[in-house]
Design an enzyme around this catalytic site. Sequence first.
Site, PDB file in Angstrom:
ATOM      1  CB  CYS A   1      34.456  38.144 138.564  1.00  0.00           C
ATOM      2  SG  CYS A   1      33.416  38.921 137.295  1.00  0.00           S
TER       3      CYS A   1
ATOM      4  CD  GLU B   1      31.198  35.497 144.824  1.00  0.00           C
ATOM      5  OE1 GLU B   1      31.391  36.573 144.228  1.00  0.00           O
ATOM      6  OE2 GLU B   1      31.847  34.463 144.574  1.00  0.00           O
TER       7      GLU B   1
ATOM      8  CG  HIS C   1      30.503  36.402 140.869  1.00  0.00           C
ATOM      9  ND1 HIS C   1      31.117  37.317 141.682  1.00  0.00           N
ATOM     10  CD2 HIS C   1      30.487  36.953 139.632  1.00  0.00           C
ATOM     11  CE1 HIS C   1      31.455  38.388 140.972  1.00  0.00           C
ATOM     12  NE2 HIS C   1      31.097  38.183 139.718  1.00  0.00           N
TER      13      HIS C   1
END
Length: 594
Positions: A479, A565, A563
């Site tokens: 990011c 995650e 992202h």
Amino acid sequence: MPPYALLHRDGADHVEVLTGHVVTVATLAEIPPDDTLALIPYRQITERGFDCVDDDAPLECLVITGRERKPLSAYPPGEVTVTGGGFDIDDDAYAEIVTEVLRDEIGRGEGSNFVIHRVYEATMDGDAEQAFGRLLHGEQGAYWTFLVHTGTRTLVGASPERHVSVLDGLTMMNPISGTFRHSEGGGLLDFLRDPKEVEELLMVLDEELKMMAVVAEHGGQVVGPYLKQMAHLTHTEYLLAGRGSLDVREVLRETMFAPTVTGSPIENACRVIARHERRGRGYYGGVLALLGHDEAGRPTLDAPILIRTAEISPTGALRVPVGATLVRHSTPAGEVAETHTKAAGILAALGVRPPASSSGPPPEIDTAEVRRELTNRNTDLARFWLDERAPALSTFAGRSVAIVDAEDTFTAMLAHQLRSLGLRVTLTSYRNVGLLDADLVIVGPGPGDPGNPGDPKMAYLRGLTTGLLAAGRPVLGVCLGHQILSGLLGLPLHRRDAPYQGVAQDIDLFGRPRKVGFYSSFTARSGDDRLISPYGPVEIARDPADGSVHALRGPGFAGVQFHPESVLSRDGIAVLHDLLPPLLARAISPANIG
């Protein structure tokens, strides 16, 4: 009147009556750990080093010396008189604040969502216990209905939301977001399909998963979603659970405060709140925390968020703080309406608004269509966070990663994913990076404009990434880290016309279809799939429509705008499997960079 508290917990057939004496402490660590009810103000967020407008609201603790149970009938609804009511910020002024936050904060990459509050103020003449009785019998679906009197202040509320609890070593959080107003037109199914409401809940789910990644040993497992029906409105919610061993006061500290009353990422959300609210919050957004021990001597914690709560002064001054969650789909009129609705439950109990029955019957929520819509919300979410966590794999056993956090604790979730693949992970703030003794350095996400020459954080991240590239150290940007890397490789950075905050998208990632989640207002752009950079050739995965760079990779470096995650990234683990092997294959001896 001496200090006391009345508590009704969801599903109980009685009211708990707690008595004792009050002590005031400065920090969460000083809260007595056994048989204590702590009233934690929003200003306590300064313990984490985060910004707030400090109003000196005290952290008061009722040290419990007496307990008894009383039937619900012991607290019938009574009569109170409220006069001179109105919001401290009128509808037009609040709508203007909403417009400013959407334009100047979300639009400029400062975060994905923010909660801005306003306060209904009036004068009350009557007994707080009568108001408690009206809430007890007139509201439904509250996690706690309560009255707390400390001797100097009285709070009466019906909070729908568990913030955090610890029981039998299991830590649980309960993100709630999305609001269906029973008095409005349209159906419940339309609400469940509304992109604004869906994204609002998923963003706070991601934010509370970040907290669970810190307080639970293997992060949080997601259960749900469910509907929470109250008298005036219906919310959507998830439940997060994970095993942990932290002191419950440390759990409280690491989870200050819920994204449903602040925003995300939390640290910058606190800055945004201070900029736009410009006054203290008192106890709004804080928590009411009951600390104790079970029969086996294990610590316990039960802590609802202090929302849907009336603060009553000894002179009868009444304050009902309420807030709305602002996201990219928000409209000023919609958020003004949401604050009115959220205040309605407390105000109805005090006789200021008509009771829920005048708005028509609540919707039917237990239908096959409703259950199907809720189940469908999980179809494209990351199974890593929804399924029982498997033991760590040996995929990258023996290899190490250092993650540099740039003020977004998505990095804690990323650390759990990497550990599940067998990697040794260290996590450090960009403010105190020293020797990066690892095979791979990840320059992580964070808020802000990557092209701002006056931002010391951006200057530091550019210097760090330049040093890693020059030394031939493997580096992965995520990011904001990806944007910094892109700029150093020669790609121009642009502010998006519309923020990409909380957006899940199907992309082509170097020839493979992937579903991933974005939280960004800026992007690099490229007119080609290849670039010759000062650090070697670069392969680019980009949006064919506008050239936005989703990801890039080259000799010893890679970057992703999304992202992996995030719970929105269905294919996040697969992306890491794709990107990590060539980076780890180039690992060399660490250098003192930072």
